[in-house]
Design a protein around this motif. Structure first.
Motif, short mmCIF file in Angstrom:
data_model
loop_
_atom_site.label_atom_id
_atom_site.label_comp_id
_atom_site.label_asym_id
_atom_site.label_seq_id
_atom_site.Cartn_x
_atom_site.Cartn_y
_atom_site.Cartn_z
N ALA A 152 -73.17 -39.05 -17.55
CA ALA A 152 -74.36 -39.74 -16.96
C ALA A 152 -73.89 -41.44 -16.65
N ARG A 153 -74.47 -42.04 -15.90
CA ARG A 153 -74.30 -43.51 -15.51
C ARG A 153 -75.62 -44.27 -15.33
N GLY A 154 -75.58 -45.44 -15.71
CA GLY A 154 -76.72 -46.33 -15.57
C GLY A 154 -76.89 -46.94 -14.17
N THR A 155 -77.79 -47.49 -13.75
CA THR A 155 -78.19 -47.86 -12.38
C THR A 155 -77.07 -49.03 -12.29
N ARG A 172 -79.69 -39.28 -20.58
CA ARG A 172 -80.59 -39.73 -19.67
C ARG A 172 -81.45 -40.86 -20.41
N LEU A 173 -81.82 -40.53 -21.57
CA LEU A 173 -82.42 -41.74 -22.47
C LEU A 173 -81.71 -42.80 -22.43
N THR A 174 -80.39 -42.71 -22.93
CA THR A 174 -79.35 -43.78 -23.10
C THR A 174 -79.16 -44.49 -21.79
N VAL A 175 -78.67 -43.88 -20.85
CA VAL A 175 -78.45 -44.76 -19.67
C VAL A 175 -79.72 -45.36 -19.18
N ALA A 176 -80.98 -44.89 -19.41
CA ALA A 176 -81.83 -45.57 -18.97
C ALA A 176 -82.11 -47.01 -19.48
N GLN A 177 -81.36 -47.28 -20.96
CA GLN A 177 -81.67 -48.24 -21.58
C GLN A 177 -80.32 -49.30 -21.19
N ALA A 178 -79.29 -48.52 -21.32
CA ALA A 178 -78.06 -49.18 -21.10
C ALA A 178 -77.63 -49.11 -19.73
N THR A 179 -78.36 -49.79 -18.82
CA THR A 179 -78.04 -49.50 -17.50
C THR A 179 -76.65 -49.72 -16.81
N CYS A 197 -73.84 -49.04 -18.59
CA CYS A 197 -72.85 -48.07 -19.27
C CYS A 197 -72.81 -46.56 -18.36
N ARG A 198 -71.66 -45.89 -18.83
CA ARG A 198 -71.65 -44.56 -18.35
C ARG A 198 -71.48 -43.84 -19.83
N VAL A 199 -71.85 -42.63 -19.63
CA VAL A 199 -71.96 -41.73 -21.08
C VAL A 199 -71.22 -40.55 -20.56
N ILE A 200 -70.16 -40.13 -21.75
CA ILE A 200 -69.57 -38.93 -21.79
C ILE A 200 -69.75 -38.12 -22.95
N PHE A 201 -70.45 -37.01 -23.03
CA PHE A 201 -70.81 -36.13 -24.01
C PHE A 201 -69.97 -34.74 -23.86
N ILE A 202 -69.16 -34.39 -25.04
CA ILE A 202 -68.61 -33.12 -24.92
C ILE A 202 -69.06 -32.48 -26.27
N ALA A 203 -69.44 -31.21 -25.92
CA ALA A 203 -70.00 -30.22 -27.05
C ALA A 203 -69.04 -29.12 -27.21
N GLU A 204 -68.53 -28.80 -28.50
CA GLU A 204 -67.71 -27.46 -28.88
C GLU A 204 -68.84 -26.49 -29.13
N ASN A 205 -68.95 -25.43 -28.33
CA ASN A 205 -70.12 -24.48 -28.46
C ASN A 205 -69.51 -23.13 -28.64
N ASP A 206 -69.02 -22.49 -29.75
CA ASP A 206 -68.72 -21.26 -29.51
C ASP A 206 -67.63 -20.72 -28.70
N GLN A 249 -70.21 -55.52 -26.58
CA GLN A 249 -70.69 -56.12 -25.34
C GLN A 249 -69.72 -55.97 -24.27
N GLU A 250 -68.48 -55.59 -24.45
CA GLU A 250 -67.75 -55.43 -23.39
C GLU A 250 -67.25 -53.94 -22.98
N CYS A 251 -67.98 -53.26 -23.89
CA CYS A 251 -67.81 -51.75 -23.83
C CYS A 251 -68.73 -51.00 -22.76
N MET A 252 -68.22 -50.49 -21.83
CA MET A 252 -69.01 -49.92 -20.69
C MET A 252 -69.14 -48.25 -20.65
N SER A 253 -68.67 -47.69 -21.68
CA SER A 253 -68.69 -46.34 -21.85
C SER A 253 -69.17 -45.87 -23.30
N ILE A 254 -70.21 -44.87 -23.28
CA ILE A 254 -70.33 -44.39 -24.82
C ILE A 254 -69.90 -42.97 -24.59
N GLU A 255 -69.02 -42.55 -25.53
CA GLU A 255 -68.28 -41.20 -25.76
C GLU A 255 -68.43 -40.68 -26.97
#
Length: 395
Positions: A344-347, A318-325, A327-336, A296-302
């Motif tokens: 991304a952030r919600g409104t 985009r789908l995540t912040v559309a529902q969790a308005t 919150c902010r999202v930080i996604f990191i991908a290790e690709n080759d 409940q108190e978490c404002m970041s999805i990482e």
């Protein structure tokens, strides 16, 4: 040296002559000139002959300022030396078939539809002519091909004749000749009279067959791809082999191949649509899982991902912040060897994602950008995704 020495007997394959000179051209290629030659130099849309002078391979033949240069694989000949010359007959006769076939095809377009040919190219695999029109129908092509093969089947003679400029008026030449003297006509009686310096068989029957393969638009003109003689059989062998392989793969008879391929493509499209829908559902489940882990108190999805397409992470973010308005999202991908980020952030969240990506990119020698609500970037670094996430926490 007069052109007649190497044009008139197209069937002569070997002979004896003398080396007149041995030299290098501006590109440091060795060549010889001969007292007489059987080798045809590149010109008039027809490639040069290959062959041998004694034991030395001739790799190219050009006419430069009236001099026939025979380029050698190795400079092993001497000036004044008597030499045996022999042309590659398989290559020569193939070119004879293609060139004569071009005369017949071009003349057929003129006879049936008054369509002129503007250029001709004889390649190793295909032969082409460019027609002075912007469109042509399948029916016209069929009719022209039929007429050309009729002329071949009639086995008409193909004659050559040297004429003067004044004598040209006595012949219904197809197009204006480009030379003023030593004019050589190639004649198919009562069908085609054309100025040409190429090699041709002595009768149309030796062309054997002509097949139009395809057309394309090139610089405002129609380019016709075709084959003659032995190349028609070679093409047939290749296509028959491919056809047999496809019939076995599809377990369908030749006459049913088109339908079998259509069914396969339709099924493939349906399967692709099903996979897309399934993939969409999986991403929605993934979003629900992410949202279910939010305190409940978490404002970041990482999250740190491995070998995950950046496009998928953009969609999930985009789908995540559309529902969790909130919150902010930080996604990191290790690709080759790359680290790629999606922010991304919600409104209802106030994090400036554009400013955040600017702070992160120097850590990975990266590039990127975005808006205050959505940003992305990527770069190379020795950091792992988790290490980069820990660095971000320090901001």
């Amino acid at each position: 040296m007069k052109r007649k020495l190497f044009y008139e007997d197209a069937y002569r394959q070997s002979g004896v002559t003398k080396v007149v000179s041995l030299a290098k051209d501006q590109s440091e290629r060795w060549y010889v000139t001969l007292e007489e030659t059987l080798f045809y130099p590149t010109g008039g849309g027809q490639p040069h002959d290959n062959g041998m002078i004694n034991s030395v391979q001739v790799t190219d033949v050009e006419e430069v300022e009236g001099e026939i240069r025979h380029y050698l694989a190795k400079p092993l000949l001497e000036v004044g030396e008597a030499v045996n010359i022999e042309i590659d007959w398989t290559r020569r006769f193939d070119f004879m078939q293609q060139h004569a076939g071009q005369h017949i095809l071009t003349a057929s377009f003129v006879e049936l539809f008054d369509i002129q040919t503007t250029s001709f190219h004889l390649g190793k695999e295909l032969v082409t002519i460019d027609l002075d029109i912007k469109d042509i129908t399948t029916e016209q092509l069929v009719e022209v091909e039929k007429r050309a093969n009729q002329l071949i089947l009639e086995n008409r003679p193909i004659a050559t004749k040297w004429v003067t400029k004044d004598e040209l008026k006595d012949y219904p030449i197809r197009k204006q000749v480009a030379v003023e003297e030593d004019i050589r006509l190639v004649i198919i009686p009562e069908f085609d009279y054309n100025g040409c310096g190429g090699t041709h068989p002595s009768s149309t029957g030796q062309i054997a067959a002509l097949k139009i393969l395809d057309t394309e638009m090139q610089k405002g003109k129609i380019r016709v791809h075709f084959l003659c003689g032995g190349r028609v059989l070679q093409q047939l062998h290749r296509k028959q082999k491919t056809l047999q392989e496809v019939t076995h793969l599809l377990s369908a008879p030749e006459e049913g191949l088109a339908l079998a391929v259509k069914v396969m493509l339709d099924n493939s499209k349906k399967l692709e649509k099903t996979l897309e829908e399934t993939h969409e559902q999986l991403m929605n489940y993934e979003v629900k899982e992410l949202l279910g882990e939010i305190q409940q108190e978490c404002m970041s999805i990482e999250r740190v991902f491995r070998q995950r397409p950046i496009q998928e992470l953009q969609k999930i973010a985009r789908l995540t912040v559309a529902q969790a308005t909130n919150c902010r999202v930080i996604f990191i991908a290790e690709n080759d060897g790359l680290l790629q980020l999606v922010l991304a952030r919600g409104t209802e969240n106030q994090t400036n994602m554009k400013q955040l990506i600017v702070q992160i990119l120097p850590l990975i020698n990266g590039k990127g950008g975005g808006s205050v609500s959505f940003a992305q970037g990527g770069g190379t670094t020795d950091l792992t995704g988790q290490q980069l996430l820990e660095e971000i926490h320090l901001f």
